[in-house]
Design a protein around this motif. Structure first.
Motif, PDB file in Angstrom:
ATOM      1  N   ARG A 129      -1.642 -15.760   6.232  1.00 42.94           N
ATOM      2  CA  ARG A 129      -0.536 -15.284   7.055  1.00 42.94           C
ATOM      3  C   ARG A 129       0.318 -16.454   7.540  1.00 42.94           C
ATOM      4  N   ALA A 130      -0.321 -17.538   7.941  1.00 37.91           N
ATOM      5  CA  ALA A 130       0.416 -18.712   8.421  1.00 37.91           C
ATOM      6  C   ALA A 130       1.253 -19.329   7.315  1.00 37.91           C
ATOM      7  N   ASP A 131       0.689 -19.456   6.120  1.00 39.77           N
ATOM      8  CA  ASP A 131       1.436 -20.037   4.996  1.00 39.77           C
ATOM      9  C   ASP A 131       2.616 -19.158   4.603  1.00 39.77           C
ATOM     10  N   LEU A 132       2.369 -17.863   4.496  1.00 40.75           N
ATOM     11  CA  LEU A 132       3.443 -16.948   4.114  1.00 40.75           C
ATOM     12  C   LEU A 132       4.553 -16.960   5.157  1.00 40.75           C
ATOM     13  N   GLY A 133       4.168 -16.942   6.424  1.00 42.55           N
ATOM     14  CA  GLY A 133       5.164 -16.988   7.486  1.00 42.55           C
ATOM     15  C   GLY A 133       5.981 -18.268   7.459  1.00 42.55           C
ATOM     16  N   ALA A 134       5.318 -19.392   7.183  1.00 32.67           N
ATOM     17  CA  ALA A 134       6.023 -20.672   7.135  1.00 32.67           C
ATOM     18  C   ALA A 134       7.014 -20.706   5.975  1.00 32.67           C
ATOM     19  N   ILE A 135       6.632 -20.113   4.843  1.00 29.44           N
ATOM     20  CA  ILE A 135       7.538 -20.049   3.693  1.00 29.44           C
ATOM     21  C   ILE A 135       8.788 -19.261   4.049  1.00 29.44           C
ATOM     22  N   VAL A 136       8.596 -18.088   4.615  1.00 31.36           N
ATOM     23  CA  VAL A 136       9.730 -17.238   4.981  1.00 31.36           C
ATOM     24  C   VAL A 136      10.608 -17.924   6.019  1.00 31.36           C
ATOM     25  N   ASP A 137       9.998 -18.501   7.035  1.00 28.23           N
ATOM     26  CA  ASP A 137      10.766 -19.157   8.085  1.00 28.23           C
ATOM     27  C   ASP A 137      11.589 -20.314   7.538  1.00 28.23           C
ATOM     28  N   ARG A 138      11.019 -21.076   6.614  1.00 23.34           N
ATOM     29  CA  ARG A 138      11.739 -22.209   6.035  1.00 23.34           C
ATOM     30  C   ARG A 138      12.940 -21.742   5.211  1.00 23.34           C
ATOM     31  N   VAL A 139      12.744 -20.697   4.424  1.00 22.11           N
ATOM     32  CA  VAL A 139      13.854 -20.173   3.621  1.00 22.11           C
ATOM     33  C   VAL A 139      14.950 -19.639   4.522  1.00 22.11           C
ATOM     34  N   GLY A 168      -6.727  -5.400   1.092  1.00 20.09           N
ATOM     35  CA  GLY A 168      -5.936  -4.667   2.078  1.00 20.09           C
ATOM     36  C   GLY A 168      -5.555  -5.508   3.280  1.00 20.09           C
ATOM     37  N   ASP A 169      -6.420  -6.438   3.686  1.00 20.17           N
ATOM     38  CA  ASP A 169      -6.102  -7.302   4.824  1.00 20.17           C
ATOM     39  C   ASP A 169      -4.945  -8.241   4.506  1.00 20.17           C
ATOM     40  N   TYR A 170      -4.881  -8.717   3.268  1.00 22.79           N
ATOM     41  CA  TYR A 170      -3.799  -9.621   2.858  1.00 22.79           C
ATOM     42  C   TYR A 170      -2.484  -8.852   2.749  1.00 22.79           C
ATOM     43  N   ASN A 171      -2.553  -7.625   2.227  1.00 27.21           N
ATOM     44  CA  ASN A 171      -1.335  -6.825   2.157  1.00 27.21           C
ATOM     45  C   ASN A 171      -0.839  -6.445   3.541  1.00 27.21           C
ATOM     46  N   ALA A 172      -1.753  -6.236   4.474  1.00 23.32           N
ATOM     47  CA  ALA A 172      -1.335  -5.978   5.855  1.00 23.32           C
ATOM     48  C   ALA A 172      -0.617  -7.196   6.425  1.00 23.32           C
ATOM     49  N   ALA A 173      -1.086  -8.396   6.074  1.00 18.81           N
ATOM     50  CA  ALA A 173      -0.435  -9.624   6.540  1.00 18.81           C
ATOM     51  C   ALA A 173       0.974  -9.751   5.968  1.00 18.81           C
ATOM     52  N   ILE A 174       1.152  -9.324   4.726  1.00 20.19           N
ATOM     53  CA  ILE A 174       2.486  -9.356   4.119  1.00 20.19           C
ATOM     54  C   ILE A 174       3.431  -8.433   4.877  1.00 20.19           C
ATOM     55  N   LYS A 175       2.964  -7.230   5.148  1.00 19.75           N
ATOM     56  CA  LYS A 175       3.792  -6.246   5.849  1.00 19.75           C
ATOM     57  C   LYS A 175       4.133  -6.718   7.260  1.00 19.75           C
ATOM     58  N   GLU A 176       3.147  -7.301   7.935  1.00 22.40           N
ATOM     59  CA  GLU A 176       3.370  -7.812   9.289  1.00 22.40           C
ATOM     60  C   GLU A 176       4.361  -8.971   9.281  1.00 22.40           C
ATOM     61  N   THR A 177       4.255  -9.842   8.286  1.00 19.41           N
ATOM     62  CA  THR A 177       5.172 -10.985   8.195  1.00 19.41           C
ATOM     63  C   THR A 177       6.598 -10.512   7.945  1.00 19.41           C
ATOM     64  N   ALA A 178       6.756  -9.519   7.078  1.00 13.94           N
ATOM     65  CA  ALA A 178       8.088  -8.982   6.813  1.00 13.94           C
ATOM     66  C   ALA A 178       8.700  -8.380   8.076  1.00 13.94           C
ATOM     67  N   ALA A 179       7.899  -7.654   8.840  1.00 14.19           N
ATOM     68  CA  ALA A 179       8.401  -7.038  10.072  1.00 14.19           C
ATOM     69  C   ALA A 179       8.782  -8.101  11.098  1.00 14.19           C
TER      70      ALA A 179
END
Length: 279
Positions: A129-139, A168-179
């Motif tokens: 979740r932290a890595d995905l969030g950092a990627i999105v935030d940087r872009v 399912g936990d990783y997909n939940a993290a994707i959805k949460e990061t998008a929101a």
């Protein structure tokens, strides 16, 4: 006579090794078409730039190449599709190259499909979740691109397996990061699951390893089988080798991304989710 037999065996062995090396190169080693190193770095641009970032499912050398499928659609004439997928990458790997492989391309749109290797490698969900969030935030910080996060397809086609429950936990993290980041969410996993349930597949247990992947690549590149044919030979419906998408699976991604791109034609720099894709 014995010498001739040994020579013949040597030639057969050399041929087999050569074919194996060819299949291995085409499947695992060669770069995607139009990677960031070739496509970016200040080159003149004449149309929208779309960066598809991720791992092997994006690179498209093992399984369906949905980025090429998007590139070939008539409505995308004039678009530049940059394939920033690298076999074996985790979210942490993509985070390390976000500047060179995404930001440097000056994208108008970015898709991110990464995380299957995180699940297989046991990367904690919190780290993912932290890595995905950092990627999105940087872009978001460095570009005005629209961003779409894609949920991860099943790992094997036994949807009730412990591995898919963990997914399912990783997909939940994707959805949460998008929101949280107010970016778009494309339901690849949900559509894949719906397809599998409607098709009444055999729920073949997960069986991915290097040998299975190499065999799949050899059947496709050396024997000319379609990815759907390879998939069928492994007793699967959407996955080539229990991990990567066949042509039917790739079509799910192509359709979702194409629809998302069309929704953003009038407002390519929106910061809010597209209609119908809110997480």
């Amino acid at each position: 006579m014995k010498k001739r037999i040994l020579v013949a065996l040597g030639l057969l062995l050399a041929t087999a090794l050569g074919l194996t090396a060819t299949a291995g190169y085409l499947t695992f080693v060669r770069s995607a078409e139009n990677p960031p190193a070739e496509a970016c770095g200040g080159r003149p641009r004449s149309g929208p730039v779309v960066v598809a970032a991720g791992a092997s499912m994006t690179q498209g050398t093992l399984g369906a190449n949905w980025v090429d499928a998007l590139r070939d659609r008539p409505e995308h004439r004039g678009y530049a599709f940059v394939n920033a997928g690298i076999n074996g990458d985790t979210s942490g790997d993509l985070r390390k190259r976000v500047d060179s492989d995404i930001v440097a391309c000056g994208p108008d749109a970015v898709t991110i499909l990464v995380g299957s290797n995180d699940v297989l490698d046991g990367v904690p969900v919190a780290d993912y979740r932290a890595d995905l969030g950092a990627i999105v935030d940087r872009v978001k910080e460095k570009t005005s691109a629209r961003i779409a996060l894609m949920s991860l397809p099943p790992l094997g086609e036994d949807l009730d397996s412990p591995r898919n429950r963990k997914l399912g936990d990783y997909n939940a993290a994707i959805k949460e990061t998008a929101a949280r980041a107010q970016v778009d969410y494309l339901p690849v996993h949900e559509q894949a699951v719906d397809f599998l349930r409607k098709s009444g597949g055999a729920e073949t247990p997960f069986g991915f390893d290097f040998a299975v992947a190499l065999k799949a690549g050899a059947e496709h590149y050396l024997l000319g089988q379609s990815w759907d044919d390879v998939s069928r030979g492994n007793g699967l419906t959407l996955l080539v080798d229990h991990l990567h998408l066949n042509d039917r699976g790739g079509a799910i991604v192509t359709g979702l991304v194409a629809r998302w791109l069309s929704e953003g034609q009038a407002t390519p720099s929106r910061s809010h989710p597209a209609s119908g894709t809110r997480p």
